[in-house]
Design a protein around this motif. Structure first.
Motif: not given
Length: 77
Positions: A18, A5, A21, A11-13, A15, A8-9, A27-28, A24
């Protein structure tokens, strides 16, 4: 699970935003596949070193076929 978790957080930060959906989810999903691959490689039941010991020990002469007695012993243990 918490480590996944956090990854994922993190790497999403990176980016930021997005486009949809599906991006995202890609990526996950990629991170979960990567984690699964690492788990499979890291948690081998028979490591390379133990397999090397087995193959280095060699096989006794005349034991190229497995007898029914040996199969019974293997299935019961």
């Amino acid at each position: 699970m918490e480590r996944v978790n956090r990854e994922i957080g993190r790497r999403s930060d990176v980016v930021g935003i997005f486009p949809n959906d599906a991006a995202l989810l890609r990526l996950a999903g990629m991170l979960l596949l990567e984690q699964n691959d690492e788990w499979l490689v890291g948690r081998r039941y028979l490591s390379e070193s133990s397999m090397a010991l087995v193959t280095a020990a060699g096989h006794p002469a005349g034991s190229t076929t497995t007898g029914t007695k040996e199969v019974a012993q293997l299935t019961t243990s």
